[in-house]
Design a protein around this motif. Structure first.
Motif, PDB file in Angstrom:
ATOM      1  N   ALA A   1       0.833  -1.201   0.000  1.00 32.01           N
ATOM      2  CA  ALA A   1       0.000   0.000   0.000  1.00 32.01           C
ATOM      3  C   ALA A   1       0.873   1.258   0.000  1.00 32.01           C
ATOM      4  O   ALA A   1       0.600   2.206  -0.748  1.00 32.01           O
ATOM      5  CB  ALA A   1      -0.935  -0.007   1.203  1.00 32.01           C
ATOM      6  N   GLU A   2       1.898   1.268   0.817  1.00 33.90           N
ATOM      7  CA  GLU A   2       2.785   2.433   0.880  1.00 33.90           C
ATOM      8  C   GLU A   2       3.469   2.686  -0.458  1.00 33.90           C
ATOM      9  O   GLU A   2       3.671   3.839  -0.845  1.00 33.90           O
ATOM     10  CB  GLU A   2       3.803   2.261   2.000  1.00 33.90           C
ATOM     11  CG  GLU A   2       3.164   2.389   3.376  1.00 33.90           C
ATOM     12  CD  GLU A   2       4.052   1.963   4.523  1.00 33.90           C
ATOM     13  OE1 GLU A   2       5.046   1.226   4.286  1.00 33.90           O
ATOM     14  OE2 GLU A   2       3.747   2.343   5.671  1.00 33.90           O
ATOM     15  N   ALA A   3       3.791   1.625  -1.185  1.00 34.62           N
ATOM     16  CA  ALA A   3       4.403   1.773  -2.507  1.00 34.62           C
ATOM     17  C   ALA A   3       3.459   2.463  -3.489  1.00 34.62           C
ATOM     18  O   ALA A   3       3.905   3.058  -4.475  1.00 34.62           O
ATOM     19  CB  ALA A   3       4.832   0.406  -3.051  1.00 34.62           C
ATOM     20  N   LYS A   4       2.158   2.399  -3.216  1.00 30.84           N
ATOM     21  CA  LYS A   4       1.146   3.058  -4.056  1.00 30.84           C
ATOM     22  C   LYS A   4       0.805   4.458  -3.536  1.00 30.84           C
ATOM     23  O   LYS A   4      -0.126   5.096  -4.009  1.00 30.84           O
ATOM     24  CB  LYS A   4      -0.132   2.218  -4.112  1.00 30.84           C
ATOM     25  CG  LYS A   4       0.038   0.839  -4.674  1.00 30.84           C
ATOM     26  CD  LYS A   4       0.023   0.881  -6.168  1.00 30.84           C
ATOM     27  CE  LYS A   4       0.006  -0.542  -6.707  1.00 30.84           C
ATOM     28  NZ  LYS A   4      -0.041  -0.561  -8.146  1.00 30.84           N
ATOM     29  N   GLY A   5       1.533   4.915  -2.501  1.00 35.81           N
ATOM     30  CA  GLY A   5       1.308   6.244  -1.956  1.00 35.81           C
ATOM     31  C   GLY A   5       0.223   6.333  -0.898  1.00 35.81           C
ATOM     32  O   GLY A   5      -0.223   7.421  -0.542  1.00 35.81           O
ATOM     33  N   ILE A   6      -0.191   5.187  -0.378  1.00 39.24           N
ATOM     34  CA  ILE A   6      -1.236   5.137   0.650  1.00 39.24           C
ATOM     35  C   ILE A   6      -0.576   5.185   2.029  1.00 39.24           C
ATOM     36  O   ILE A   6       0.396   4.467   2.287  1.00 39.24           O
ATOM     37  CB  ILE A   6      -2.065   3.830   0.524  1.00 39.24           C
ATOM     38  CG1 ILE A   6      -2.626   3.656  -0.883  1.00 39.24           C
ATOM     39  CG2 ILE A   6      -3.148   3.763   1.592  1.00 39.24           C
ATOM     40  CD1 ILE A   6      -3.606   4.698  -1.312  1.00 39.24           C
ATOM     41  N   ASP A   7      -1.104   6.026   2.922  1.00 39.67           N
ATOM     42  CA  ASP A   7      -0.636   6.026   4.307  1.00 39.67           C
ATOM     43  C   ASP A   7      -1.160   4.770   4.986  1.00 39.67           C
ATOM     44  O   ASP A   7      -2.322   4.392   4.800  1.00 39.67           O
ATOM     45  CB  ASP A   7      -1.154   7.256   5.056  1.00 39.67           C
ATOM     46  CG  ASP A   7      -0.500   8.546   4.590  1.00 39.67           C
ATOM     47  OD1 ASP A   7       0.684   8.506   4.190  1.00 39.67           O
ATOM     48  OD2 ASP A   7      -1.171   9.592   4.634  1.00 39.67           O
ATOM     49  N   VAL A   8      -0.312   4.141   5.784  1.00 41.18           N
ATOM     50  CA  VAL A   8      -0.697   2.916   6.490  1.00 41.18           C
ATOM     51  C   VAL A   8      -0.402   3.088   7.975  1.00 41.18           C
ATOM     52  O   VAL A   8       0.679   3.533   8.362  1.00 41.18           O
ATOM     53  CB  VAL A   8       0.059   1.682   5.955  1.00 41.18           C
ATOM     54  CG1 VAL A   8      -0.302   0.440   6.748  1.00 41.18           C
ATOM     55  CG2 VAL A   8      -0.220   1.480   4.466  1.00 41.18           C
ATOM     56  N   ILE A   9      -1.393   2.728   8.770  1.00 38.51           N
ATOM     57  CA  ILE A   9      -1.257   2.733  10.223  1.00 38.51           C
ATOM     58  C   ILE A   9      -1.610   1.329  10.692  1.00 38.51           C
ATOM     59  O   ILE A   9      -2.641   0.791  10.298  1.00 38.51           O
ATOM     60  CB  ILE A   9      -2.191   3.780  10.863  1.00 38.51           C
ATOM     61  CG1 ILE A   9      -1.817   5.170  10.342  1.00 38.51           C
ATOM     62  CG2 ILE A   9      -2.137   3.703  12.387  1.00 38.51           C
ATOM     63  CD1 ILE A   9      -2.868   6.214  10.537  1.00 38.51           C
ATOM     64  N   GLN A  10      -0.735   0.753  11.514  1.00 41.59           N
ATOM     65  CA  GLN A  10      -0.943  -0.609  11.992  1.00 41.59           C
ATOM     66  C   GLN A  10      -0.997  -0.634  13.519  1.00 41.59           C
ATOM     67  O   GLN A  10      -0.347   0.159  14.189  1.00 41.59           O
ATOM     68  CB  GLN A  10       0.215  -1.509  11.534  1.00 41.59           C
ATOM     69  CG  GLN A  10       0.377  -1.587  10.029  1.00 41.59           C
ATOM     70  CD  GLN A  10       1.513  -2.502   9.640  1.00 41.59           C
ATOM     71  OE1 GLN A  10       1.367  -3.722   9.697  1.00 41.59           O
ATOM     72  NE2 GLN A  10       2.640  -1.933   9.258  1.00 41.59           N
ATOM     73  N   ASN A  11      -1.785  -1.585  14.029  1.00 44.34           N
ATOM     74  CA  ASN A  11      -1.831  -1.864  15.461  1.00 44.34           C
ATOM     75  C   ASN A  11      -2.200  -0.634  16.292  1.00 44.34           C
ATOM     76  O   ASN A  11      -1.636  -0.386  17.350  1.00 44.34           O
ATOM     77  CB  ASN A  11      -0.495  -2.446  15.935  1.00 44.34           C
ATOM     78  CG  ASN A  11      -0.604  -3.082  17.304  1.00 44.34           C
ATOM     79  OD1 ASN A  11      -1.673  -3.520  17.726  1.00 44.34           O
ATOM     80  ND2 ASN A  11       0.512  -3.131  18.016  1.00 44.34           N
ATOM     81  N   ARG A  12      -3.160   0.124  15.795  1.00 43.88           N
ATOM     82  CA  ARG A  12      -3.667   1.306  16.510  1.00 43.88           C
ATOM     83  C   ARG A  12      -5.189   1.309  16.397  1.00 43.88           C
ATOM     84  O   ARG A  12      -5.752   0.811  15.429  1.00 43.88           O
ATOM     85  CB  ARG A  12      -3.148   2.609  15.908  1.00 43.88           C
ATOM     86  CG  ARG A  12      -1.667   2.831  16.027  1.00 43.88           C
ATOM     87  CD  ARG A  12      -1.293   3.210  17.460  1.00 43.88           C
ATOM     88  NE  ARG A  12       0.124   3.477  17.574  1.00 43.88           N
ATOM     89  CZ  ARG A  12       0.648   4.655  17.816  1.00 43.88           C
ATOM     90  NH1 ARG A  12      -0.132   5.708  17.978  1.00 43.88           N
ATOM     91  NH2 ARG A  12       1.947   4.794  17.919  1.00 43.88           N
ATOM     92  N   CYS A  13      -5.845   1.930  17.359  1.00 42.92           N
ATOM     93  CA  CYS A  13      -7.305   2.038  17.354  1.00 42.92           C
ATOM     94  C   CYS A  13      -7.708   3.452  16.957  1.00 42.92           C
ATOM     95  O   CYS A  13      -7.251   4.422  17.583  1.00 42.92           O
ATOM     96  CB  CYS A  13      -7.864   1.693  18.732  1.00 42.92           C
ATOM     97  SG  CYS A  13      -9.650   1.939  18.851  1.00 42.92           S
TER      98      CYS A  13
END
Length: 150
Positions: free
Chosen positions: A117-129
């Motif tokens: 996803a990041e390679a496509k320019g999408i911000d990614v957030i993991q393990n957070r509510c």
């Protein structure tokens, strides 16, 4: 994973439409009360769960998958197990051209899907509510419209 408060707040304030994958109709499930909290703050919640097709949540029909969404989506919020993340991310990247963020809830991480996803320019957030971060950074009682000035 470490994210700056400024980054998380920016994501939460620029977002208007959230597709929640794995949301439940069960009031006691975290996916339901987090979605309800966000809806009450002014976000449009599009529920995605094939087990609930034919039902509605917060005035929106359940979709079986992300490919059934015909509206622009800012964020995909994932309430699924780790092993389901790659297919969710793949569907998001294929069917949601205006997507800006993929958010994986507490306990959900997938490095390969995140990198894709990041390679496509999408911000990614993991393990957070989303609910916890909203309360911490914006406030529990402040409606989204007030938080972002309109």
């Amino acid at each position: 994973m470490s994210y700056s408060d400024a980054f998380l707040k920016d994501v939460l304030t620029r977002t208007r439409v959230i597709a929640v994958v794995g949301v439940s109709t069960n009031l006691m499930r975290p996916s339901h009360y987090v979605s309800r909290f966000l809806h009450q703050r002014g976000y449009r919640i599009i529920p995605v769960n094939p087990g609930h097709v034919g039902q509605t949540l917060f005035g929106e029909d359940f979709r079986a998958g992300l490919s059934e969404i015909d509206a622009p989506v800012d964020m995909v919020d994932i309430f699924r197990r780790h092993d389901a993340v790659p297919s969710v991310v793949g569907a998001a990247l294929s069917h949601l051209p205006q997507l800006r963020t993929i958010w994986m809830q507490l306990g959900v991480e997938h490095a390969e899907a995140a990198a894709k996803a990041e390679a496509k320019g999408i911000d990614v957030i993991q393990n957070r509510c989303t609910k916890i971060e909203y309360e911490r950074l914006i406030g529990a009682s402040m409606p989204l419209a007030d938080a972002v000035g309109g």
